[in-house]
Motif scaffolding. Sequence first.
Motif, PDB file in Angstrom:
ATOM      1  N   VAL A 194       0.880  -1.176   0.042  1.00  0.00           N
ATOM      2  CA  VAL A 194       0.053  -0.079   0.028  1.00  0.00           C
ATOM      3  C   VAL A 194       1.044   1.273  -0.108  1.00  0.00           C
ATOM      4  CG1 VAL A 194      -1.916   1.295   1.263  1.00  0.00           C
ATOM      5  CG2 VAL A 194      -1.872  -1.196   1.110  1.00  0.00           C
ATOM      6  N   SER A 195       0.820   1.909  -0.990  1.00  0.00           N
ATOM      7  CA  SER A 195       1.700   3.275  -1.026  1.00  0.00           C
ATOM      8  C   SER A 195       1.538   4.259   0.097  1.00  0.00           C
ATOM      9  CB  SER A 195       1.334   4.157  -2.157  1.00  0.00           C
ATOM     10  OG  SER A 195      -0.068   4.529  -2.330  1.00  0.00           O
ATOM     11  N   GLY A 196       2.586   4.685   0.734  1.00  0.00           N
ATOM     12  CA  GLY A 196       2.560   5.500   1.722  1.00  0.00           C
ATOM     13  C   GLY A 196       3.882   6.519   1.876  1.00  0.00           C
ATOM     14  N   GLY A 197       3.869   7.380   2.460  1.00  0.00           N
ATOM     15  CA  GLY A 197       4.936   8.282   2.752  1.00  0.00           C
ATOM     16  C   GLY A 197       5.117   9.164   1.508  1.00  0.00           C
ATOM     17  N   GLY A 198       4.157   9.715   0.866  1.00  0.00           N
ATOM     18  CA  GLY A 198       4.338  10.476  -0.130  1.00  0.00           C
ATOM     19  C   GLY A 198       4.219   9.519  -1.534  1.00  0.00           C
ATOM     20  N   GLY A 199       3.422   8.353  -1.619  1.00  0.00           N
ATOM     21  CA  GLY A 199       3.340   7.445  -2.701  1.00  0.00           C
ATOM     22  C   GLY A 199       4.096   6.419  -3.011  1.00  0.00           C
ATOM     23  N   LYS A 200       5.139   6.189  -2.006  1.00  0.00           N
ATOM     24  CA  LYS A 200       6.105   5.233  -2.304  1.00  0.00           C
ATOM     25  C   LYS A 200       5.629   3.579  -1.928  1.00  0.00           C
ATOM     26  CE  LYS A 200       9.662   8.484  -0.651  1.00  0.00           C
ATOM     27  NZ  LYS A 200      10.607   8.712   0.369  1.00  0.00           N
ATOM     28  N   PHE A 201       6.059   2.567  -2.789  1.00  0.00           N
ATOM     29  CA  PHE A 201       5.984   1.427  -2.392  1.00  0.00           C
ATOM     30  C   PHE A 201       6.964   0.746  -2.777  1.00  0.00           C
ATOM     31  CE2 PHE A 201       4.540   1.965  -6.571  1.00  0.00           C
ATOM     32  CZ  PHE A 201       5.021   0.954  -7.178  1.00  0.00           C
ATOM     33  N   GLN A 202       7.153  -0.807  -2.216  1.00  0.00           N
ATOM     34  CA  GLN A 202       8.284  -1.589  -2.753  1.00  0.00           C
ATOM     35  C   GLN A 202       7.754  -2.959  -2.886  1.00  0.00           C
ATOM     36  OE1 GLN A 202      11.744  -2.416  -0.254  1.00  0.00           O
ATOM     37  NE2 GLN A 202      12.877  -1.642  -2.078  1.00  0.00           N
ATOM     38  N   LEU A 203       8.003  -3.974  -3.697  1.00  0.00           N
ATOM     39  CA  LEU A 203       7.815  -5.274  -3.853  1.00  0.00           C
ATOM     40  C   LEU A 203       9.196  -6.317  -3.926  1.00  0.00           C
ATOM     41  CD1 LEU A 203       5.186  -5.129  -6.843  1.00  0.00           C
ATOM     42  CD2 LEU A 203       4.646  -4.927  -4.217  1.00  0.00           C
ATOM     43  N   ARG A 204       9.373  -6.802  -2.961  1.00  0.00           N
ATOM     44  CA  ARG A 204      10.455  -7.350  -2.732  1.00  0.00           C
ATOM     45  C   ARG A 204      10.492  -9.109  -2.892  1.00  0.00           C
ATOM     46  NH1 ARG A 204      10.232  -3.885   1.681  1.00  0.00           N
ATOM     47  NH2 ARG A 204       9.574  -5.390   2.916  1.00  0.00           N
ATOM     48  N   THR A 205      11.796  -9.613  -3.336  1.00  0.00           N
ATOM     49  CA  THR A 205      11.724 -11.139  -3.463  1.00  0.00           C
ATOM     50  C   THR A 205      11.009 -11.719  -4.559  1.00  0.00           C
ATOM     51  OG1 THR A 205      12.176 -11.015  -0.948  1.00  0.00           O
ATOM     52  CG2 THR A 205      12.450 -13.255  -1.974  1.00  0.00           C
ATOM     53  N   ILE A 206      11.176 -10.864  -5.556  1.00  0.00           N
ATOM     54  CA  ILE A 206      10.229 -11.406  -6.946  1.00  0.00           C
ATOM     55  C   ILE A 206      11.014 -12.423  -7.614  1.00  0.00           C
ATOM     56  CG2 ILE A 206       8.810 -10.644  -8.700  1.00  0.00           C
ATOM     57  CD1 ILE A 206       8.681  -8.045  -7.259  1.00  0.00           C
ATOM     58  N   PRO A 207      10.655 -13.564  -8.143  1.00  0.00           N
ATOM     59  CA  PRO A 207      11.152 -14.454  -9.036  1.00  0.00           C
ATOM     60  C   PRO A 207      11.369 -13.462 -10.508  1.00  0.00           C
ATOM     61  CG  PRO A 207       9.175 -15.089  -8.857  1.00  0.00           C
ATOM     62  CD  PRO A 207       9.271 -14.208  -7.708  1.00  0.00           C
ATOM     63  N   PRO A 208      12.590 -14.015 -11.077  1.00  0.00           N
ATOM     64  CA  PRO A 208      12.572 -13.296 -12.636  1.00  0.00           C
ATOM     65  C   PRO A 208      11.693 -13.703 -13.491  1.00  0.00           C
ATOM     66  CG  PRO A 208      14.600 -14.224 -11.769  1.00  0.00           C
ATOM     67  CD  PRO A 208      13.608 -14.602 -10.873  1.00  0.00           C
ATOM     68  N   GLY A 209      10.961 -12.717 -14.297  1.00  0.00           N
ATOM     69  CA  GLY A 209      10.042 -13.023 -15.216  1.00  0.00           C
ATOM     70  C   GLY A 209       9.154 -11.648 -15.656  1.00  0.00           C
ATOM     71  N   THR A 210       8.344 -11.926 -16.363  1.00  0.00           N
ATOM     72  CA  THR A 210       7.662 -10.642 -16.894  1.00  0.00           C
ATOM     73  C   THR A 210       6.221 -10.682 -16.182  1.00  0.00           C
ATOM     74  OG1 THR A 210       8.618 -10.852 -18.911  1.00  0.00           O
ATOM     75  CG2 THR A 210       6.571  -9.455 -18.732  1.00  0.00           C
ATOM     76  N   TYR A 211       5.671  -9.531 -15.564  1.00  0.00           N
ATOM     77  CA  TYR A 211       4.532  -9.350 -14.766  1.00  0.00           C
ATOM     78  C   TYR A 211       3.958  -8.208 -15.005  1.00  0.00           C
ATOM     79  CZ  TYR A 211       7.465 -12.588 -11.999  1.00  0.00           C
ATOM     80  OH  TYR A 211       8.098 -13.744 -11.558  1.00  0.00           O
ATOM     81  N   MET A 212       2.533  -8.490 -14.771  1.00  0.00           N
ATOM     82  CA  MET A 212       1.518  -7.151 -15.007  1.00  0.00           C
ATOM     83  C   MET A 212       1.453  -6.684 -13.585  1.00  0.00           C
ATOM     84  SD  MET A 212       0.044  -5.318 -16.902  1.00  0.00           S
ATOM     85  CE  MET A 212       0.149  -6.202 -18.535  1.00  0.00           C
ATOM     86  N   ILE A 213       1.779  -5.550 -13.285  1.00  0.00           N
ATOM     87  CA  ILE A 213       1.757  -4.776 -11.950  1.00  0.00           C
ATOM     88  C   ILE A 213       0.444  -3.881 -12.218  1.00  0.00           C
ATOM     89  CG2 ILE A 213       2.926  -3.452 -10.057  1.00  0.00           C
ATOM     90  CD1 ILE A 213       4.366  -6.235 -11.067  1.00  0.00           C
ATOM     91  N   GLU A 214      -0.258  -3.889 -10.916  1.00  0.00           N
ATOM     92  CA  GLU A 214      -1.686  -2.988 -11.025  1.00  0.00           C
ATOM     93  C   GLU A 214      -1.501  -2.325  -9.803  1.00  0.00           C
ATOM     94  OE1 GLU A 214      -6.177  -3.864 -12.666  1.00  0.00           O
ATOM     95  OE2 GLU A 214      -5.722  -4.859 -10.599  1.00  0.00           O
ATOM     96  N   ALA A 215      -2.082  -1.088  -9.990  1.00  0.00           N
ATOM     97  CA  ALA A 215      -2.182   0.037  -9.000  1.00  0.00           C
ATOM     98  C   ALA A 215      -3.709   0.416  -8.971  1.00  0.00           C
ATOM     99  CB  ALA A 215      -1.308   1.268  -9.078  1.00  0.00           C
ATOM    100  N   VAL A 216      -4.382   0.333  -7.697  1.00  0.00           N
ATOM    101  CA  VAL A 216      -5.773   0.458  -7.457  1.00  0.00           C
ATOM    102  C   VAL A 216      -6.040   1.521  -6.394  1.00  0.00           C
ATOM    103  CG1 VAL A 216      -8.028  -0.785  -7.075  1.00  0.00           C
ATOM    104  CG2 VAL A 216      -6.046  -2.061  -8.151  1.00  0.00           C
ATOM    105  N   HIS A 217      -6.803   2.494  -6.745  1.00  0.00           N
ATOM    106  CA  HIS A 217      -7.174   3.484  -6.035  1.00  0.00           C
ATOM    107  C   HIS A 217      -8.850   3.375  -5.620  1.00  0.00           C
ATOM    108  CE1 HIS A 217      -8.300   7.706  -4.422  1.00  0.00           C
ATOM    109  NE2 HIS A 217      -6.914   7.200  -3.663  1.00  0.00           N
ATOM    110  N   GLU A 218      -9.314   3.873  -4.590  1.00  0.00           N
ATOM    111  CA  GLU A 218     -10.656   3.592  -4.169  1.00  0.00           C
ATOM    112  C   GLU A 218     -11.450   4.706  -5.081  1.00  0.00           C
ATOM    113  OE1 GLU A 218     -12.056   6.059  -0.508  1.00  0.00           O
ATOM    114  OE2 GLU A 218      -9.752   5.241  -0.101  1.00  0.00           O
ATOM    115  N   LYS A 219     -10.957   5.875  -5.658  1.00  0.00           N
ATOM    116  CA  LYS A 219     -11.865   6.735  -6.395  1.00  0.00           C
ATOM    117  C   LYS A 219     -11.336   6.811  -7.757  1.00  0.00           C
ATOM    118  CE  LYS A 219     -14.312   8.025  -2.773  1.00  0.00           C
ATOM    119  NZ  LYS A 219     -15.984   7.913  -2.862  1.00  0.00           N
TER     120      LYS A 219
END
Length: 245
Positions: A194-219
């Motif tokens: 969940v983004s915080g501290g001014g919109g920052k986020f991090q996803l760690r320990t991801i296996p190599p590959g091609t991924y679709m990353i999605e960002a979702v906001h309530e409004k």
Amino acid sequence: MAACGGSDSSKSGQPSSPRAAPDAKKVDEATAATITGKVVFEGTPPVNPVIKMSSDPACVSANNKGDVTSEAYMVTDGGLDNVFVYIKDGLGNKYLFDTPTEPVKIDQKGCHYLPHVLGMRTSQPLEIVNSDPTMHNVHGMPEANREFNFGQAVPGMSRAVTFTTPEVLIPFKCDVHSWMNAYIGVVDHPYFAVSGGGGKFQLRTIPPGTYMIEAVHEKLGRQSQSVTLGEKDAKAITFTFKPKA
């Protein structure tokens, strides 16, 4: 935000995610990659309306330090908080992930749900707590999981629910206090934030590959982008949301 809770188990009438393949394996942390990012709001953010709590003296008393506003548009230095970011596609059924047994907690405090947006895993317990000296009503409204609706009349009450099917986002509300709402992202892997501290986020320990990353906001809705990660890779991405016309 969210409201009152009790022990319940949400079961899905829809197919769940694919089961792990017979040759599925744990992620090799030695070759895993990282995504860091920021969610940006472009333009002038809408004004969060002031919440009128006069219908419940306990809520007024808990918020006596000035006006309280909704939490839909939390923007700091151009960064948008409370955005759920996760890997939407690309993992398939190639990997094994342990399901956490430690509950995720959402509290009703000061007549708000804390936190306003959170993430969790399928089958992981969600502990819903009432810390207020007033009646709350927790109404979870998923589409892929079972809806629930229960009350918590006194402070200290706690109840757990689980979700068996991935779903982003599940809205919560309180039928007693109309301003109380929260949003929960449920996924079947550990790659969410969940983004915080001014919109920052991090996803760690991801296996190599091609991924679709999605960002979702309530409004502001959903955005997605494709990211390809090599071994020990580290990539930075940005999502930019704009005011709705």
